[in-house]
Design a protein around this motif. Structure first.
Motif, PDB file in Angstrom:
ATOM      1  N   THR A 135       3.734  55.561  27.702  1.00 19.06           N
ATOM      2  CA  THR A 135       3.618  54.423  28.676  1.00 19.06           C
ATOM      3  C   THR A 135       4.940  54.459  29.970  1.00 19.06           C
ATOM      4  N   VAL A 136       4.961  55.264  30.396  1.00 17.38           N
ATOM      5  CA  VAL A 136       5.816  55.695  31.312  1.00 17.38           C
ATOM      6  C   VAL A 136       5.440  55.783  32.787  1.00 17.38           C
ATOM      7  N   GLY A 145      13.753  56.945  34.635  1.00 20.51           N
ATOM      8  CA  GLY A 145      14.575  56.057  33.590  1.00 20.51           C
ATOM      9  C   GLY A 145      14.713  56.604  32.383  1.00 20.51           C
ATOM     10  N   LEU A 146      14.455  57.839  31.985  1.00 19.88           N
ATOM     11  CA  LEU A 146      14.606  58.488  30.795  1.00 19.88           C
ATOM     12  C   LEU A 146      15.941  58.689  30.295  1.00 19.88           C
ATOM     13  N   ASP A 150      17.454  59.393  24.200  1.00 20.67           N
ATOM     14  CA  ASP A 150      16.226  58.832  23.441  1.00 20.67           C
ATOM     15  C   ASP A 150      14.961  59.778  23.726  1.00 20.67           C
ATOM     16  N   PRO A 151      14.706  60.954  23.370  1.00 20.18           N
ATOM     17  CA  PRO A 151      13.600  61.517  23.831  1.00 20.18           C
ATOM     18  C   PRO A 151      12.356  60.969  23.556  1.00 20.18           C
ATOM     19  N   LYS A 196       7.139  57.893  20.256  1.00 22.88           N
ATOM     20  CA  LYS A 196       8.174  57.548  19.816  1.00 22.88           C
ATOM     21  C   LYS A 196       9.338  57.915  20.929  1.00 22.88           C
ATOM     22  N   GLY A 197      10.233  57.046  20.834  1.00 21.60           N
ATOM     23  CA  GLY A 197      11.352  57.190  21.937  1.00 21.60           C
ATOM     24  C   GLY A 197      11.082  56.778  23.278  1.00 21.60           C
ATOM     25  N   GLY A 198      11.914  57.138  24.313  1.00 24.52           N
ATOM     26  CA  GLY A 198      11.724  56.631  25.667  1.00 24.52           C
ATOM     27  C   GLY A 198      11.721  55.304  25.919  1.00 24.52           C
ATOM     28  N   GLU A 199      12.582  54.394  25.203  1.00 22.00           N
ATOM     29  CA  GLU A 199      12.453  52.861  25.196  1.00 22.00           C
ATOM     30  C   GLU A 199      12.807  52.508  26.641  1.00 22.00           C
TER      31      GLU A 199
END
Length: 476
Positions: A135-136, A145-146, A150-151, A196-199
């Motif tokens: 969801t990016v 914005g990565l 936090d991969p 998982k990740g990419g918050e």
């Protein structure tokens, strides 16, 4: 637009929603009442739109998971490639859902191939579609914005240890899942697939419409002094339907109606930008939808409960996923202030014809085999459309010729009970005369065998003999 039905626009004189900005295009341009998407689902439809090629010619043209490789071959001709050859800058903003990469994708590096490798100079897209991970947003192949610390990890088969899901953690949800959408939770909404990740890179659903609109407006302002082609792919009213608070409750039909009103506002804002930049009389705008409508497409969002007397499919039978008319007959408008002669036409045209029509208008000699040149129709100076068209829904195909529609026998359920839509499957041939039976209620196959045989022969001449109906071949 995405899943907008023929009856979801007030200019089409069906349904109860008021869409004044879309209507301005319809009333000031050419309103097609027999305009078709090539497919009743999104990925095949978008493939056909950009390539001018029937989606059934590509065996991989199906609804794609978020990890699917790029569906369009990098050697294939596309609308943006053709227009680049004529000196146009090219861009895509919004939903993509045509796959990314060539296999296993590392979302923490530049993702390629993608839109930029099939003709778009600039791309700002969601990775797949809003109900699927990741969801990016990606800008020219890079996740926006990565945080490198936090991969992003994505898996469509199994969850990552310790990550909550819609199925196991219902207390975390602000939107409940109905079917299929019960994996990773983002923004309180369960999705398809695990992430998982990419918050910091994750989008906020309620801001998505504003976000894409701003990108589209910025592109127009940047390129106003040169020829440009922009594919502005709005995400409404696809699930999950998350209107900005400005539009929440405005339709009285729940989130589905609200996001259509939101999209209508976006259309108005975008057209206003064209006007402010002095481009309105030098820009051809084509407005349409990727396929027909659906109410409950995986979430409890009151779409069924609050639809009331509104008719998203208009007078047609079926909807998204269906071989009946509502699956592919969609709003379809061409608008060019001062250039297009406004009016309504019942000439048949398909989105696969946009390629050849734009090529003719732009002066390109490139053409596709499946599309036709209806530049005169788009400009409102001609009235003749297609004689025939193959329609597709989840790899099944049907055939329209003149006012007649042939649906071959197909195995499978008559309806998708989850979404409550008739699919068009039947053990027997179906033949409908749309001139007298627009709702496809009267099957004339048995009483009109000569017309059935005529359409079947024409259908097979284009489609070939491998369209999945052994009974059809026996009849031939």
């Amino acid at each position: 637009m995405d899943d907008l039905g023929y009856g979801d626009m007030s200019a089409y004189e069906a349904g109860l929603l008021e869409t004044p900005n879309m209507d301005l295009l319809a009333n000031g341009g050419v309103k097609f009442t027999a305009g078709y998407a090539s497919s009743a689902t999104c990925s095949p439809s978008r493939y056909a739109l950009l390539t001018g090629t029937y989606p059934w010619r590509n065996k991989d043209a199906k609804i794609l998971p978020g990890t699917a490789p790029l569906l369009i071959g990098t050697s294939e001709m596309t609308i943006p490639k053709m227009l680049k050859g004529e000196g146009y800058a090219t861009a895509v903003v919004g939903k993509w859902h045509l796959g990314l990469g060539a296999g296993s994708v590392n979302w923490n590096e530049k993702v390629s191939p993608g839109p930029n490798e099939v003709g778009f100079d600039y791309s700002y897209i969601m990775a797949a579609t809003q109900d699927r991970v990741p969801t990016v947003y990606l800008e020219n192949g890079l996740v926006e914005g990565l945080d490198p610390n936090d991969p992003i990890e994505v898996n469509y088969d199994k969850n990552f240890d310790g990550e909550p899901t819609g199925k196991e953690n219902p207390e975390m949800l602000k939107m409940k899942w109905h079917h299929g959408h019960n994996n990773s939770i983002v923004n309180g909404i369960p999705r398809i697939g695990f992430m998982k990740g990419g918050e910091k890179a994750k989008w906020v659903d309620e801001d998505m419409a504003d976000h894409f609109l701003e990108k589209a407006q910025a592109y127009v302002k940047e390129k106003k002094d040169q020829p440009f082609f922009l594919y502005y792919a709005l995400q409404q009213p696809h699930v999950p339907r998350t209107p900005h608070p400005r539009f929440e409750g405005k339709s009285g039909m729940g989130p589905r109606g609200d996001v259509i009103l939101e999209a209508d506002w976006c259309v108005g804002q975008f057209m206003e930008t064209l006007e402010q930049e002095g481009l309105l009389e030098n820009t051809l705008v084509i407005f349409s939808s990727d396929n027909g409508p659906v109410l409950n497409d995986g979430y409890y969002d009151d779409a069924e409960e609050k639809v009331g007397d509104h008719t998203p499919s208009g007078q047609f039978r079926g909807g998204k996923y269906s071989l009946f008319e509502a699956g592919t007959r969609v709003p379809f408008i061409s608008y060019w202030k001062g250039k297009v002669k406004s009016g309504t036409t019942d000439a048949m045209v398909s989105q696969i014809d946009i390629f050849n029509s734009l090529a003719a208008i732009a002066g390109s000699e490139v053409r596709t085999a499946d599309g036709e040149d209806f530049s005169g129709l788009f400009l409102g100076i001609a009235d003749k459309g297609r004689e025939s068209l193959i329609l597709e829904a989840t790899s099944r195909t049907a055939f329209r010729k003149g006012d007649w529609v042939l649906i071959p026998p197909y195995k499978g359920p008559a309806a998708n009970k989850m979404v409550k839509i008739e699919l068009g499957n039947d053990a027997d041939f179906q033949l409908y005369d749309l001139s007298t039976d627009i709702g496809q209620q009267n099957n004339l196959a048995k009483e009109n065998p000569e017309k059935l045989k005529e359409l079947l022969e024409d259908f097979i001449a284009i489609r070939g003999e491998s369209f999945g109906s052994t009974e059809a071949l026996e009849l031939k």
